[in-house]
Design a protein around this motif. Sequence first.
Motif, PDB file in Angstrom:
ATOM      1  N   ILE A  65       0.853  -1.193   0.000  1.00 28.66           N
ATOM      2  CA  ILE A  65       0.000   0.000   0.000  1.00 28.66           C
ATOM      3  C   ILE A  65       0.883   1.236   0.000  1.00 28.66           C
ATOM      4  O   ILE A  65       1.775   1.380   0.840  1.00 28.66           O
ATOM      5  CB  ILE A  65      -0.933   0.006   1.223  1.00 28.66           C
ATOM      6  N   ASP A  66       0.633   2.123  -0.941  1.00 30.95           N
ATOM      7  CA  ASP A  66       1.400   3.361  -1.053  1.00 30.95           C
ATOM      8  C   ASP A  66       1.251   4.180   0.222  1.00 30.95           C
ATOM      9  O   ASP A  66       0.186   4.192   0.854  1.00 30.95           O
ATOM     10  CB  ASP A  66       0.913   4.202  -2.246  1.00 30.95           C
ATOM     11  N   ALA A  67       2.306   4.894   0.582  1.00 36.10           N
ATOM     12  CA  ALA A  67       2.320   5.691   1.816  1.00 36.10           C
ATOM     13  C   ALA A  67       1.170   6.691   1.851  1.00 36.10           C
ATOM     14  O   ALA A  67       0.581   6.920   2.913  1.00 36.10           O
ATOM     15  CB  ALA A  67       3.655   6.418   1.956  1.00 36.10           C
ATOM     16  N   ASP A  68       0.822   7.257   0.702  1.00 32.67           N
ATOM     17  CA  ASP A  68      -0.241   8.262   0.679  1.00 32.67           C
ATOM     18  C   ASP A  68      -1.640   7.663   0.846  1.00 32.67           C
ATOM     19  O   ASP A  68      -2.611   8.383   1.028  1.00 32.67           O
ATOM     20  CB  ASP A  68      -0.173   9.094  -0.600  1.00 32.67           C
ATOM     21  N   LYS A  69      -1.752   6.344   0.812  1.00 29.95           N
ATOM     22  CA  LYS A  69      -3.051   5.684   0.973  1.00 29.95           C
ATOM     23  C   LYS A  69      -3.176   4.954   2.307  1.00 29.95           C
ATOM     24  O   LYS A  69      -4.241   4.444   2.634  1.00 29.95           O
ATOM     25  CB  LYS A  69      -3.270   4.681  -0.164  1.00 29.95           C
ATOM     26  N   GLN A  70      -2.102   4.904   3.074  1.00 30.62           N
ATOM     27  CA  GLN A  70      -2.104   4.114   4.309  1.00 30.62           C
ATOM     28  C   GLN A  70      -3.084   4.625   5.353  1.00 30.62           C
ATOM     29  O   GLN A  70      -3.768   3.831   6.003  1.00 30.62           O
ATOM     30  CB  GLN A  70      -0.689   4.020   4.876  1.00 30.62           C
ATOM     31  N   ASP A  71      -3.177   5.937   5.528  1.00 28.64           N
ATOM     32  CA  ASP A  71      -4.107   6.476   6.524  1.00 28.64           C
ATOM     33  C   ASP A  71      -5.554   6.167   6.146  1.00 28.64           C
ATOM     34  O   ASP A  71      -6.359   5.778   6.998  1.00 28.64           O
ATOM     35  CB  ASP A  71      -3.923   7.989   6.693  1.00 28.64           C
ATOM     36  N   ALA A  72      -5.881   6.345   4.867  1.00 31.14           N
ATOM     37  CA  ALA A  72      -7.245   6.059   4.400  1.00 31.14           C
ATOM     38  C   ALA A  72      -7.550   4.573   4.574  1.00 31.14           C
ATOM     39  O   ALA A  72      -8.643   4.200   5.024  1.00 31.14           O
ATOM     40  CB  ALA A  72      -7.405   6.480   2.942  1.00 31.14           C
ATOM     41  N   PHE A  73      -6.581   3.724   4.230  1.00 31.09           N
ATOM     42  CA  PHE A  73      -6.773   2.282   4.389  1.00 31.09           C
ATOM     43  C   PHE A  73      -7.015   1.943   5.848  1.00 31.09           C
ATOM     44  O   PHE A  73      -7.940   1.200   6.186  1.00 31.09           O
ATOM     45  CB  PHE A  73      -5.556   1.510   3.872  1.00 31.09           C
TER      46      PHE A  73
END
Length: 166
Positions: A65-73
Amino acid sequence: MKQILSVLLMMLFVVAAKAQMINGVDLKKVSPEKRKELISTLTPGEKKALIRDYRYGMLYESLNIDADKQDAFRKIHQEYQAEQRKIKDIFNPAFDPEKLSDEEAKVKLEQSFVVGEKLMESRRKYCKEFQKILTTQQILKLFQNEGAMREKMMEKRPHNPPAESK
């Protein structure tokens, strides 16, 4: 732009490193005995947070998972997990089927079907949410990882027979 990306990557590294450090000691670089000793000094809340952060680190890595999507995930995944737990709490598996009357057994059996259906509905609902940030392949892998983690946890958990229902 490069500076912002550098700062974000550095923050991600610090957060990831913190999840595996206790009192400045890298948990990956100490013996299992020392690791156990260090973890035993943590409060229950700290232990839970350490395990949760470690688990999410493993998920980010295994699902790529890309770093920019980790919080949303993480936000969606936590909501999904909470809903799954809430549904599972409806069915209390701590009973002895042999001690149930036919009518009680029928009710329990029907409850298990209802819970199973609700779990599946929840999984479908959150699959749509995950698709906003993950590929279908990543979602499949997530569900596979869930099963593998559950099996691992069950292996490590001491076997306790179900408590008798009253």
